[in-house]
Structures are given as structure tokens and as C-alpha cells.
Write a protein that holds these residues in place. Structure first.
Motif, PDB file in Angstrom:
ATOM      1  N   MET A  49       0.870  -1.169   0.000  1.00  0.00           N
ATOM      2  CA  MET A  49       0.000   0.000   0.000  1.00  0.00           C
ATOM      3  C   MET A  49       0.908   1.220   0.000  1.00  0.00           C
ATOM      4  O   MET A  49       1.742   1.375   0.905  1.00  0.00           O
ATOM      5  N   ARG A  50       0.771   2.072  -1.021  1.00  0.00           N
ATOM      6  CA  ARG A  50       1.545   3.323  -1.071  1.00  0.00           C
ATOM      7  C   ARG A  50       0.682   4.415  -0.456  1.00  0.00           C
ATOM      8  O   ARG A  50      -0.292   4.864  -1.011  1.00  0.00           O
ATOM      9  N   PHE A  51       1.074   4.827   0.736  1.00  0.00           N
ATOM     10  CA  PHE A  51       0.327   5.758   1.579  1.00  0.00           C
ATOM     11  C   PHE A  51       0.814   7.184   1.353  1.00  0.00           C
ATOM     12  O   PHE A  51       2.016   7.455   1.414  1.00  0.00           O
ATOM     13  N   CYS A  52      -0.123   8.096   1.086  1.00  0.00           N
ATOM     14  CA  CYS A  52       0.208   9.513   0.898  1.00  0.00           C
ATOM     15  C   CYS A  52      -0.492  10.335   1.979  1.00  0.00           C
ATOM     16  O   CYS A  52      -1.666  10.111   2.260  1.00  0.00           O
ATOM     17  N   ASN A  53       0.239  11.294   2.537  1.00  0.00           N
ATOM     18  CA  ASN A  53      -0.315  12.139   3.593  1.00  0.00           C
ATOM     19  C   ASN A  53       0.386  13.491   3.578  1.00  0.00           C
ATOM     20  O   ASN A  53       1.470  13.629   3.002  1.00  0.00           O
ATOM     21  N   ASP A  54      -0.209  14.480   4.246  1.00  0.00           N
ATOM     22  CA  ASP A  54       0.395  15.811   4.287  1.00  0.00           C
ATOM     23  C   ASP A  54       1.297  16.008   5.503  1.00  0.00           C
ATOM     24  O   ASP A  54       1.956  17.027   5.627  1.00  0.00           O
ATOM     25  N   HIS A  55       1.325  15.045   6.412  1.00  0.00           N
ATOM     26  CA  HIS A  55       2.209  15.120   7.580  1.00  0.00           C
ATOM     27  C   HIS A  55       2.745  13.729   7.898  1.00  0.00           C
ATOM     28  O   HIS A  55       2.181  12.726   7.479  1.00  0.00           O
ATOM     29  N   ASP A  62       6.278  -4.304   6.403  1.00  0.00           N
ATOM     30  CA  ASP A  62       7.519  -3.546   6.269  1.00  0.00           C
ATOM     31  C   ASP A  62       7.151  -2.102   5.938  1.00  0.00           C
ATOM     32  O   ASP A  62       6.325  -1.861   5.054  1.00  0.00           O
ATOM     33  N   ILE A  63       7.744  -1.143   6.647  1.00  0.00           N
ATOM     34  CA  ILE A  63       7.436   0.272   6.469  1.00  0.00           C
ATOM     35  C   ILE A  63       8.662   0.970   5.889  1.00  0.00           C
ATOM     36  O   ILE A  63       9.732   0.947   6.495  1.00  0.00           O
ATOM     37  N   ARG A  64       8.489   1.608   4.705  1.00  0.00           N
ATOM     38  CA  ARG A  64       9.596   2.328   4.059  1.00  0.00           C
ATOM     39  C   ARG A  64       9.113   3.661   3.501  1.00  0.00           C
ATOM     40  O   ARG A  64       8.124   3.703   2.772  1.00  0.00           O
ATOM     41  N   TYR A  65       9.838   4.722   3.839  1.00  0.00           N
ATOM     42  CA  TYR A  65       9.518   6.041   3.292  1.00  0.00           C
ATOM     43  C   TYR A  65       9.950   6.112   1.832  1.00  0.00           C
ATOM     44  O   TYR A  65      11.065   5.740   1.487  1.00  0.00           O
ATOM     45  N   VAL A  66       9.059   6.634   0.991  1.00  0.00           N
ATOM     46  CA  VAL A  66       9.373   6.926  -0.410  1.00  0.00           C
ATOM     47  C   VAL A  66       9.738   8.407  -0.513  1.00  0.00           C
ATOM     48  O   VAL A  66      10.661   8.788  -1.210  1.00  0.00           O
ATOM     49  N   SER A  67       8.990   9.253   0.214  1.00  0.00           N
ATOM     50  CA  SER A  67       9.250  10.691   0.270  1.00  0.00           C
ATOM     51  C   SER A  67       8.945  11.171   1.679  1.00  0.00           C
ATOM     52  O   SER A  67       7.927  10.795   2.265  1.00  0.00           O
ATOM     53  N   ARG A  68       9.832  12.013   2.203  1.00  0.00           N
ATOM     54  CA  ARG A  68       9.636  12.549   3.558  1.00  0.00           C
ATOM     55  C   ARG A  68       9.851  14.055   3.553  1.00  0.00           C
ATOM     56  O   ARG A  68      10.478  14.618   4.435  1.00  0.00           O
ATOM     57  N   GLN A  69       9.280  14.698   2.548  1.00  0.00           N
ATOM     58  CA  GLN A  69       9.381  16.152   2.424  1.00  0.00           C
ATOM     59  C   GLN A  69       8.222  16.796   3.185  1.00  0.00           C
ATOM     60  O   GLN A  69       7.131  16.221   3.249  1.00  0.00           O
ATOM     61  N   PRO A  70       8.427  17.989   3.744  1.00  0.00           N
ATOM     62  CA  PRO A  70       7.320  18.659   4.442  1.00  0.00           C
ATOM     63  C   PRO A  70       6.111  18.803   3.510  1.00  0.00           C
ATOM     64  O   PRO A  70       6.229  19.259   2.382  1.00  0.00           O
TER      65      PRO A  70
END
Length: 88
Positions: free
Chosen positions: A44-50, A68-76
Motif C-alpha cells: 500500500m503506497r500511503f500519501c499524507n500531508d504530515h 515492512d514500512i519504508r519512506y518513499v518521500s519525507r518532504q514537508p
């Protein structure tokens, strides 16, 4: 690496989940339901604003090493996380 959550994920076995469009009171239930519906090997590719740090802790406590939890993007303002269900 940047990811536009409005563009569907093309990869087989990767399913987009944009939490920004779900009412806050229903988000965690929807996320847990979606994770429970995944088969081993699916993501599941999860998208959020925070950055959902409390949610990540809850997922780790509930699913343990099964997810397994992996960040794809961690931009503000642009958080994208892959949750992959492990085999067996």
C-alpha cells in the motif's frame, strides 16, 4: 525523489492510499482495513500531508514484522510511505 499522489501507481501489487481525502475520524480505521486486505507481497503506497508517527507506532504494534514500512518521500507536506506485507 518526489511522488505525485494524484497519479495512480502503475506497478503491479502496489495500491495507492491517499489519506488526505479521508475524514480524520475515519483515517486510522480505513488504513488498518486497507492493510488487513493486502495479500503477502502486496504494497500500500500511503500519501499524507504530515508524518504520521503515532500511526506508524500503532501499525508496528498491531502487525509487527508482518508489515515492512519504508519512506518513499519525507518532504514537508508530502509524505509517501510504502507498507509492504511480508511473505509467510
Amino acid at each position: 525523489m518526489s511522488h505525485d499522489c494524484s497519479i495512480p501507481v502503475i506497478a503491479e501489487g502496489v495500491y495507492p492510499f491517499d489519506a488526505r481525502g479521508i475524514a480524520k475520524r475515519f483515517r486510522h480505521a480505513a488504513i488498518f482495513g486497507a492493510l488487513s486486505a493486502l495479500q503477502p507481497g502486496e504494497t500500500m503506497r500511503f500519501c499524507n500531508d504530515h508524518d504520521p508517527l503515532p500511526l506508524l507506532s500503532q501499525i508496528e504494534m498491531h502487525f509487527g514484522e508482518q508489515v515492512d514500512i519504508r519512506y518513499v518521500s519525507r518532504q514537508p507536506g508530502e509524505i509517501v510511505i510504502d507498507f509492504k506485507v511480508q511473505q509467510g
